[in-house]
Design an enzyme around this catalytic site. Structure first.
Site, mmCIF file in Angstrom:
data_model
loop_
_atom_site.group_PDB
_atom_site.id
_atom_site.type_symbol
_atom_site.label_atom_id
_atom_site.label_comp_id
_atom_site.label_asym_id
_atom_site.label_seq_id
_atom_site.Cartn_x
_atom_site.Cartn_y
_atom_site.Cartn_z
ATOM 1 N NE ARG A 116 6.961 7.444 11.072
ATOM 2 C CZ ARG A 116 6.487 7.127 9.871
ATOM 3 N NH1 ARG A 116 5.161 7.065 9.682
ATOM 4 N NH2 ARG A 116 7.308 6.873 8.857
ATOM 5 C CG ASP A 161 -0.172 9.454 17.396
ATOM 6 O OD1 ASP A 161 0.403 9.357 16.303
ATOM 7 O OD2 ASP A 161 -0.846 8.534 17.903
ATOM 8 N NE ARG A 209 -4.139 8.476 22.229
ATOM 9 C CZ ARG A 209 -4.381 9.242 21.161
ATOM 10 N NH1 ARG A 209 -3.428 9.437 20.250
ATOM 11 N NH2 ARG A 209 -5.557 9.798 20.990
#
Length: 269
Positions: free
Chosen positions: A56, A58, A203
């Site tokens: 997945r 974001d 991140r």
């Protein structure tokens, strides 16, 4: 005589611009990559189709190579799952290849690695032409210090300090196999490969390296941060803009085309 339709499983290579979507995972508003792909596949299959992906992403995160699969009773040439599906997709997402696979293949569970690239513009002025396609940091960064920090993080660790609070992974232990830092004319590229990544892990790692490059986090401080295994002590999560899913590793027995596609930008040579 058995008139039941026999289903097939199809694997897809997909790329997309994450700015247009609320992430990969299906949402009630339907504005996700998975929702758009499900709708387009269902048109070509003439039946409801639900696809699953390798991972997945974001909202705002891009993919140069996402891998998905779906099951269908429809029999179509592979070109229909590429050109036909693309005709029903928004311009920000495209299927780049399709292959029939056995039912033992799963886009997520059959993968043994994932790769990401993060592009960071290190310049006093924010980007405009590359807005949404690169991250940005205004103050000078020491690429050497960032490479040293990246090398320290290689290997198998408990990455709880770089894990989002809402992460649903069963274990925080991941094997970071690659973490390269390259700089050209103010554009810094981070390339990472691991067996799997935690939610926001890339991140958060980039955010830590930015702190290292700006002198706000020493190598000893990074070691302490990793050992504490608590997210609240780590630097803030960096913006999604410059993040690209660039590859997924699968055993050769599945016969898939190369599932690694480097993310390329106009500024990168």
């Amino acid at each position: 005589m058995d008139d039941r339709k026999v289903g097939v499983r199809i694997a897809l290579g997909v790329e997309y611009d994450g700015r247009a979507f609320s992430g990969w995972q299906s949402q009630p508003d339907g504005n996700t990559v998975q929702d758009a792909l499900n709708r387009a596949l269902s048109v070509i299959a003439h039946e409801p189709v639900v696809c699953a992906a390798a991972g997945r992403t974001d909202a705002g995160v891009h993919a140069a190579m996402q891998v998905a699969h779906f099951d269908t009773t429809a029999r179509r040439p592979l070109s229909a799952w590429v050109r036909g599906v693309n005709a029903h997709l928004p311009p920000e997402v495209a299927v780049v290849w399709a292959r029939e696979v056995g039912d033992d293949f799963h886009a997520r569970f059959s993968a043994f690695s994932r790769s990401y690239s993060y592009f960071l513009l290190n310049h006093p002025v924010r980007p405009s032409l590359l807005a949404g396609k690169v991250g940005w940091y205004h103050a000078p960064l020491d690429a050497g210090a960032m490479r040293e920090a990246a090398a320290f993080l290689l290997g198998r660790h408990d990455f709880s300090s770089f894990r989002a609070a809402e992460c649903q992974a069963k274990s925080p232990e991941k094997h970071l196999q690659r973490f390269d830092v390259d700089e050209q004319d103010g554009l810094i590229r981070f390339d990472l490969t691991a067996d799997a990544f935690l939610h926001h892990m890339v991140r958060n790692l980039v955010g830590a390296l930015v702190y290292a490059g700006s002198g706000r986090l020493s190598l000893d401080g990074l070691a302490e941060l990793l050992a504490r295994r608590e997210r609240r002590y780590a630097p803030p999560t960096f913006m999604p803009d410059g993040l690209y899913l660039t590859g997924v590793g699968y055993p050769e027995t599945f016969g898939l085309p190369s599932c690694a596609q480097p993310a390329r930008l106009a500024l990168w040579r």
